[in-house]
Design an enzyme around this catalytic site. Structure first.
Site, PDB file in Angstrom:
ATOM      1  N   PRO A   9       7.097  -1.631   8.869  1.00 43.41           N
ATOM      2  CA  PRO A   9       6.889  -2.859   9.623  1.00 43.41           C
ATOM      3  C   PRO A   9       5.798  -3.782   9.056  1.00 43.41           C
ATOM      4  CG  PRO A   9       6.111  -0.938  10.857  1.00 43.41           C
ATOM      5  CD  PRO A   9       6.902  -0.429   9.688  1.00 43.41           C
ATOM      6  N   ASN A  10       6.123  -5.053   9.091  1.00 39.38           N
ATOM      7  CA  ASN A  10       5.227  -6.152   8.689  1.00 39.38           C
ATOM      8  C   ASN A  10       5.049  -6.286   7.175  1.00 39.38           C
ATOM      9  OD1 ASN A  10       4.584  -7.022  11.397  1.00 39.38           O
ATOM     10  ND2 ASN A  10       3.465  -5.097  11.580  1.00 39.38           N
ATOM     11  N   ARG A  17       0.538 -12.169   5.209  1.00 37.72           N
ATOM     12  CA  ARG A  17      -0.150 -11.296   6.149  1.00 37.72           C
ATOM     13  C   ARG A  17      -1.521 -10.866   5.601  1.00 37.72           C
ATOM     14  NH1 ARG A  17       1.351  -4.931   6.741  1.00 37.72           N
ATOM     15  NH2 ARG A  17       0.034  -4.625   8.543  1.00 37.72           N
ATOM     16  N   TYR A  22      -4.224  -7.341   1.949  1.00 40.52           N
ATOM     17  CA  TYR A  22      -2.999  -6.905   1.260  1.00 40.52           C
ATOM     18  C   TYR A  22      -2.672  -7.739   0.012  1.00 40.52           C
ATOM     19  CZ  TYR A  22      -2.454  -4.308   5.579  1.00 40.52           C
ATOM     20  OH  TYR A  22      -2.660  -3.454   6.634  1.00 40.52           O
ATOM     21  N   ASN A  73       6.199   3.526   2.228  1.00 42.67           N
ATOM     22  CA  ASN A  73       5.015   2.986   2.888  1.00 42.67           C
ATOM     23  C   ASN A  73       5.429   2.775   4.347  1.00 42.67           C
ATOM     24  OD1 ASN A  73       2.901   1.605   3.970  1.00 42.67           O
ATOM     25  ND2 ASN A  73       2.669   0.172   2.257  1.00 42.67           N
ATOM     26  N   ALA A  76       2.369   0.796   9.793  1.00 43.36           N
ATOM     27  CA  ALA A  76       1.722   1.275  11.024  1.00 43.36           C
ATOM     28  C   ALA A  76       2.346   2.573  11.546  1.00 43.36           C
ATOM     29  CB  ALA A  76       1.778   0.192  12.085  1.00 43.36           C
ATOM     30  N   GLU A  97       4.038   9.111  -0.249  1.00 46.89           N
ATOM     31  CA  GLU A  97       3.559   8.087   0.697  1.00 46.89           C
ATOM     32  C   GLU A  97       2.605   7.147  -0.032  1.00 46.89           C
ATOM     33  OE1 GLU A  97       1.664   9.806   4.162  1.00 46.89           O
ATOM     34  OE2 GLU A  97       0.492   8.004   4.475  1.00 46.89           O
ATOM     35  N   HIS A  99       0.139   3.497   0.312  1.00 44.90           N
ATOM     36  CA  HIS A  99      -0.477   2.418   1.091  1.00 44.90           C
ATOM     37  C   HIS A  99      -1.139   1.440   0.140  1.00 44.90           C
ATOM     38  CE1 HIS A  99       0.302   4.516   4.770  1.00 44.90           C
ATOM     39  NE2 HIS A  99      -0.128   5.605   4.188  1.00 44.90           N
ATOM     40  N   ARG A 106     -10.871   1.962   6.310  1.00 43.31           N
ATOM     41  CA  ARG A 106     -10.624   0.927   7.320  1.00 43.31           C
ATOM     42  C   ARG A 106     -10.911   1.485   8.715  1.00 43.31           C
ATOM     43  NH1 ARG A 106      -5.027  -1.867   6.252  1.00 43.31           N
ATOM     44  NH2 ARG A 106      -5.915  -3.240   7.861  1.00 43.31           N
TER      45      ARG A 106
END
Ligand code: DQA
Length: 149
Positions: A9-10, A17, A22, A73, A76, A97, A99, A106
């Protein structure tokens, strides 16, 4: 060798964004760079992005028999989903995975990844390079498996 790249998502809004986190490159830029990287290595690649957990689970299930490995990825959903790692385990496919940002520097709630348990590796905070490193990890893994047979 055929790899599936799943972005959660996103990530369709990459470039717009929170560019300070990012970056200003888009999802299309990522896919173009990654396709080039894979083509140079004789690796086939397919991309999938969804904002919906169920659609991601469906895609992981469909990967069985069609792909040799998954780069994901989960965005969220990394920090909330049990269904996504369950689906990865169910396929038995090696998954990495990724990111873009470093989830460990963070907010505290980003430090928990339910997905990583189902993956052979996790790469965090390496931006687009992380996806390329994931390609290398899967290629090495699959090459060593073929040699051992
Ligand atoms: C992300 C990190 C997640 O915490 C966040 O929810 C994202 C993107 C990353 O690529 O850095 O959407 O997965």
């Amino acid at each position: 060798m055929k790899l599936l790249v799943i972005n959660g998502p996103n990530l369709n809004l990459l470039g717009i964004r929170e560019p300070e986190i990012y970056g200003d490159r888009t999802l299309a830029d990522l896919e173009r760079e990654l396709r080039e990287y894979c083509t140079e290595r004789g690796v086939e690649i397919e991309f999938f992005q969804s904002n919906h957990e169920g659609a991601i689970v469906d895609k992981i299930q469909e990967a069985m028999g069609l792909f040799d490995g998954i780069i994901i990825n989960p965005a969220a959903y990394t920090h909330t989903s049990i269904a996504i790692p369950d689906a990865i385990r169910a396929t038995g496919l090696p998954a990495v995975e990724v990111h873009l940002s470093d989830i460990y520097t963070r907010e505290p709630y980003r430090r928990v990844s339910y997905t990583s348990d189902a993956c052979i590796a996790q790469i965090s905070g390496r931006s687009f390079e992380g996806y390329k490193e994931a390609v290398d990890i899967l290629c090495n893994r699959l090459y060593n498996e073929t040699k051992a047979e």
